[in-house]
Design a protein around this motif. Sequence first.
Motif, short mmCIF file in Angstrom:
data_model
loop_
_atom_site.label_atom_id
_atom_site.label_comp_id
_atom_site.label_asym_id
_atom_site.label_seq_id
_atom_site.Cartn_x
_atom_site.Cartn_y
_atom_site.Cartn_z
N ASP A 252 -44.06 -66.83 2.71
CA ASP A 252 -44.10 -67.54 3.99
C ASP A 252 -45.27 -67.07 4.85
O ASP A 252 -45.97 -67.88 5.46
N THR B 203 -34.01 -63.88 2.49
CA THR B 203 -35.39 -63.65 2.92
C THR B 203 -35.68 -62.16 2.95
O THR B 203 -34.78 -61.35 3.17
N THR B 204 -36.93 -61.81 2.68
CA THR B 204 -37.38 -60.43 2.77
C THR B 204 -38.54 -60.36 3.77
O THR B 204 -39.52 -61.10 3.62
N THR B 205 -38.41 -59.50 4.76
CA THR B 205 -39.44 -59.37 5.79
C THR B 205 -39.96 -57.93 5.80
O THR B 205 -39.19 -56.98 5.92
N LYS C 244 -43.59 -61.85 4.45
CA LYS C 244 -42.28 -62.49 4.46
C LYS C 244 -42.17 -63.41 3.26
O LYS C 244 -43.10 -64.17 2.96
N THR D 255 -39.27 -65.99 0.95
CA THR D 255 -37.98 -66.67 0.91
C THR D 255 -37.62 -66.97 -0.54
O THR D 255 -38.45 -67.45 -1.31
N GLU D 256 -36.36 -66.67 -0.90
CA GLU D 256 -35.87 -66.93 -2.25
C GLU D 256 -34.85 -68.06 -2.22
O GLU D 256 -33.95 -68.06 -1.37
N THR D 257 -34.99 -69.04 -3.13
CA THR D 257 -34.08 -70.17 -3.20
C THR D 257 -33.56 -70.34 -4.63
O THR D 257 -34.17 -69.86 -5.59
N THR E 238 -34.05 -57.13 3.88
CA THR E 238 -33.69 -58.29 3.08
C THR E 238 -32.35 -58.83 3.55
O THR E 238 -31.36 -58.09 3.59
N GLU F 211 -29.34 -61.55 2.99
CA GLU F 211 -28.74 -62.41 1.98
C GLU F 211 -27.25 -62.56 2.29
O GLU F 211 -26.54 -61.56 2.45
N VAL G 274 -31.33 -71.84 0.10
CA VAL G 274 -31.87 -70.52 0.45
C VAL G 274 -30.85 -69.44 0.10
O VAL G 274 -29.70 -69.48 0.54
#
Length: 257
Positions: free
Chosen positions: A195, A222-224, A210, A212-214, A51, A53, A219
């Motif tokens: 995503d 993101t968590t992958t 994946k 994405t947090e906004t 993650t 950030e 943004v």
Amino acid sequence: MRLLVLALLGLAACTKSPAGSPPPPSLLGEVKQALAERERRLASYHLVADTTEGGRTAHHEFFFRAPNHGHGVATGGPESVEVAFDGTTLYRVNDAEKKVEAYALELPPAKAALLLATFFRPFAPDGFRTPLLPSKGVTAKLVSHPMGPQAAELTVSTQDEDGPVEVTYVLRFPSGDFLGRRSRTGRHVGEVKVDTERCEAALKLCVPTKLTETRDGEVLGTTTITSLELNPELPADRFRLAPPEGYTLARKVMKED
């Protein structure tokens, strides 16, 4: 939605149904049934994720086995975190005091479920855990979606100390796969979107790879998912934490106030 429900109730009161005929299924009921079936098919998983950030990347690993066993490890943040639950005892590693805290949960099922969801939220991204929905105050509607093509939106309206809060889960219909989540608090809107995803034909479900947090369109992170196993064999001792060398075990009880 409420006016529509009241109108339908009024119509039902004026129209006699054949004796013994079941009531028509509601959309909310269908979605809850789909989530329960999806949860049944995904009995266990093991994921590794990063993650990012604010320019910082945290690494975490999570093991899950139904009905509620979990084991999460997070590194790369200000401090490492490790928690686990074996079905009866909640474990937390306290590095500062060099001990493993073991809490016997003596809580009502609903409060225990909320506590476990809070503990494991940093490790299990949306799309792997089933949303905790209240028994009342949930509305449902069908919408189009580019990853759908059809999706169900479940909206929960609550109140906290800052005012009204509205959370909307977007789920692929009829499979129940997670596609997104929106939260409105005052003038702010937070959102989590899928995503990319991995779909398993044998399990008839998809999970995010994946997200994405906004917040208000900006943004946050993101968590992958970098490694993922679905329905692996996970032994019971995976969910019990023994004190490492130099650590002690502190047993406690967590009960309702």
